[in-house]
Design an enzyme around this catalytic site. Structure first.
Site, mmCIF file in Angstrom:
data_model
loop_
_atom_site.group_PDB
_atom_site.id
_atom_site.type_symbol
_atom_site.label_atom_id
_atom_site.label_comp_id
_atom_site.label_asym_id
_atom_site.label_seq_id
_atom_site.Cartn_x
_atom_site.Cartn_y
_atom_site.Cartn_z
ATOM 1 N N GLU B 56 0.871 -1.174 0.000
ATOM 2 C CA GLU B 56 0.000 0.000 0.000
ATOM 3 C C GLU B 56 0.904 1.218 0.000
ATOM 4 O OE1 GLU B 56 -2.739 0.073 3.222
ATOM 5 O OE2 GLU B 56 -3.599 -1.881 2.738
ATOM 6 N N ASP B 67 -6.104 8.319 10.163
ATOM 7 C CA ASP B 67 -4.741 7.990 10.564
ATOM 8 C C ASP B 67 -4.346 8.598 11.894
ATOM 9 O OD1 ASP B 67 -3.598 6.318 8.479
ATOM 10 O OD2 ASP B 67 -3.988 8.027 7.163
ATOM 11 N N TYR B 179 -10.509 -5.111 3.643
ATOM 12 C CA TYR B 179 -9.598 -4.572 4.651
ATOM 13 C C TYR B 179 -10.342 -4.593 5.982
ATOM 14 C CZ TYR B 179 -6.008 -1.271 6.421
ATOM 15 O OH TYR B 179 -4.993 -0.666 7.104
#
Lengths: 390, 265
Positions: B56, B67, B179
């Site tokens: 990634e 994040d 994911y």
């Protein structure tokens, strides 16, 4: 108007968030739909607005500030408990949090007005409140930080990125993602992912609903012009909503030009931005050609934000509201003029609306009536203004 | 039904095949341009040789809502180096023959670039797919379809808060892999996956889909990998790699990520 099922006002709005928050937004959307259909919810809310906030907020004619022959009247949101319109919203969100069984509250704040309003209802309803505030704003708005702490809230200084409202909002999203099951995030403006822009508007529309009745009762007519400052845009949506269907009423949203729209040091998202996605919805954003959100500038911390509520983007595109901007210096001049002419210290945010309203009132005549949302009081700005003037 | 697969999705199979080829597949995440583009390129090459199934490649963004501090700071450093989406596409092009490259980007840079143009340019560069963590299921259609038309995979995220009903819809649309977010919150090595809820979520996903599952968020130690490996097809490590090379560049940075990668397998 209500946004569509996916949370869009025309092409603007929607829900652009990490998957972990989808559950929370669905849960909130259901709670909002149920509460808004529940007469008891609204009667309790109105009772609190009357006894706790001090509503209705009066209309006041600023005779010494007005320059033309037409009356310039201000809606006194500055007289609300906590000194701004923000409490209308946090009270509603606290009632929702209680109905949803949430145990904690997260809030982002720029000028600190939303943070204070969140800390206030946190104390009243017995919720622990965590407020996220950019490190630069913590410095600019010290009295509000002290007030939030006095009220029992925990204030977290956010030192990432530009250290202002944008980064405080990022941090509030991240913290919410970690405690999404027990917490409700109080968003302070008509921004964020669906259902926030709609929900916050419904809590703020009391401003315009009252003002419309007051204009009719006290002046025997609708205003010719309604003027409000726009950062995220909650006080503006709050006063505009009652007038949207009255085509003869001109609506003006006043953004912070900062040092000028062309200067690059501005916070006028509608005036100088382009369409993008920030903090969960599609709207106008101050951004680079590569889609990076730009640093903004305004003398007023509450307007110093690179985005704007999606309903404003829609109202701009539809042409129903005209969006203009006022520079730092013009706002500061109105701040002083209004204080000395009327004995009322306006928030620097509201001073932008006052500056524009005074300029158009010169061109008005006949039965015109200019209505301005005096969204907050300026005590919080004294130290900042003092530093600027010295 | 799989609405986004309008055309033979060649790169989609490439990502999924790469994940199935080894078990568990190791998928490193690196921020393109941190500490500099050359070091990123060298680190990806080294990880590919060491057996990573896919990589990634983060596109730097100033407001990364999903994040934690490690990746946010890496993005800021890359932005300070002037790295743009175009630079990341060029880098993907240089690496795409050696390892499947999945771009990891927030939506706004994609939107500004143009959704169609992004899919076309990513395919032309040789990328294998794109992950967009702030694009909710409700908003994915235009990008999902554009990527599919260009033969690119679009892995979608499933969170601990995702209901079964929603997971079914996500699994239908995801391609390459699903994911699986290991815990609440944002990326970062700070707190470990929640073992029991994660196990339940994976069992539920196996029940609703046959697509490959890769777990990410908070994975930083060999013990965690050993605990998760039997349950899934792959695992993703990002912040721990960035912490490992922090402060270094060039050969020194490459050696450090090699060491961490070896310790995790």
């Amino acid at each position: 108007m209500k946004p569509d099922a996916r949370g869009y006002f025309g092409a603007f709005g929607g829900r652009f968030v990490p998957e972990v928050l989808a559950y929370a937004l669905d849960e909130l959307e259901r709670a909002v739909a149920e509460a808004f259909e529940d007469g008891r919810f609204w009667s309790e809310y109105r009772e609190l607005l009357a006894t706790y906030v001090g509503r209705p907020a009066p209309l006041y004619r600023a005779r010494r500030f007005e320059t033309g022959g037409v009356p310039l009247v201000v809606k006194r949101e500055d007289l609300n408990h906590t000194g701004s319109h923000k409490i209308n919203n946090t009270l509603g969100q606290a009632m929702l949090a209680q109905r949803m069984g949430k145990r904690r509250v997260i809030a982002e704040t720029g000028a600190g007005q939303h943070g204070v309003a969140a800390a206030t209802v946190g104390a009243k309803f017995g919720f622990p409140v965590d407020v996220y505030m950019g490190a630069r704003d913590v410095e600019r708005q010290a009295p509000n930080v002290a007030l939030m702490r006095l009220l029992g809230a925990t204030v977290h200084s956010v030192s990432s990125g530009t250290q202002t409202l944008k980064d405080a909002t990022n941090e509030a999203f991240r913290v919410w993602a970690a405690e999404v099951e027990e917490s409700l995030s109080f968003i302070g403006s008509v921004v964020g992912a669906h259902p926030y822009p709609y929900m916050v508007r419904e809590f703020q529309r009391v401003i315009g609903d009252e003002a419309r009745e007051q204009c009719a009762r006290e002046y025997g007519r609708l205003p010719s012009d309604v003027v409000a400052c726009v950062g995220g845009g909650s006080n503006a949506i709050g006063i505009f909503t009652a007038f949207l269907d009255s085509g003869g009423v001109r609506l003006w949203g006043v953004e912070a030009a900062g040092e000028g729209i062309e200067s690059g040091r501005t916070a006028a998202s509608l005036g100088a931005g382009s369409i993008g996605v920030l903090h969960g919805s599609r709207s106008y954003v101050l951004q680079s050609a590569e889609g990076q959100v730009l640093e903004t500038h305004s003398i007023s911390a509450g307007l110093d934000y690179p985005g704007v509520g999606p309903e404003h983007a829609y109202l701009k595109e539809s042409g129903r509201v005209s969006y203009v901007s006022v520079r730092d210096g013009e706002a500061l001049e109105s701040f002083f003029d209004f204080a000395r002419a009327e004995g009322i210290v306006p928030a620097l945010e509201s001073a932008h609306a006052l500056a524009f309203a005074r300029s158009i009132s010169r061109e008005r005549g006949g039965g015109d009536l200019v209505l301005v949302n005096l969204s907050g009081r300026g005590d919080k700005d004294l130290a900042h203004v003092g530093r600027l003037s010295s | 039904m799989d609405a986004c697969h309008l055309k033979e999705p060649s790169a989609t199979y490439r990502v999924e095949d790469a994940l199935r080829a080894q078990r568990p597949a190791f998928i490193p995440y690196l921020m393109a341009g941190d500490p500099d583009l050359e070091t990123t390129e060298a680190m990806v090459r080294a990880l590919a040789i060491a057996g990573a199934a896919a990589v990634e490649l983060g596109v730097p963004y100033g407001d990364p809502l999903a994040d934690g501090p490690t990746i946010a700071a890496a993005g800021q450093r890359a932005l300070a180096n002037g790295v743009t989406l175009r630079d990341v596409l060029t880098l993907a092009g240089r690496l795409g023959r050696e390892i499947p490259v999945v771009l990891f980007t927030y939506f706004n840079p994609v939107y500004r670039h143009g959704i169609e143009a992004f899919a076309r340019d990513a395919a032309a560069a040789g990328a294998a797919g794109a992950i967009v963590p702030d694009l909710s299921l409700e908003e994915i259609d235009p990008l999902c379809e554009a990527l599919a038309r260009n033969g690119l995979a679009m892995p979608l995220l499933v969170a601990p808060t995702t209901t079964r009903e929603r997971a079914v819809r996500i699994a239908e649309r995801a391609s390459g892999f699903i994911y699986v977010v290991s815990r609440l919150g944002v990326t970062g090595a700070g707190s470990a996956p929640d073992a029991e809820p994660l196990r339940k979520q994976i069992t539920m996903l196996r029940d609703v889909t046959t697509k490959a599952l890769a777990v990410g968020f908070g994975i930083s130690t060999a013990d965690q990998v050993r605990a998760i490996a039997p349950l899934v097809d792959g695992f993703i490590v990002g912040s721990a790699l960035i912490d490992a090379y922090a402060g270094a560049r060039g050969k020194e940075a490459v050696e450090r990520v090699e060491r961490l990668s070896a310790s995790l397998r």
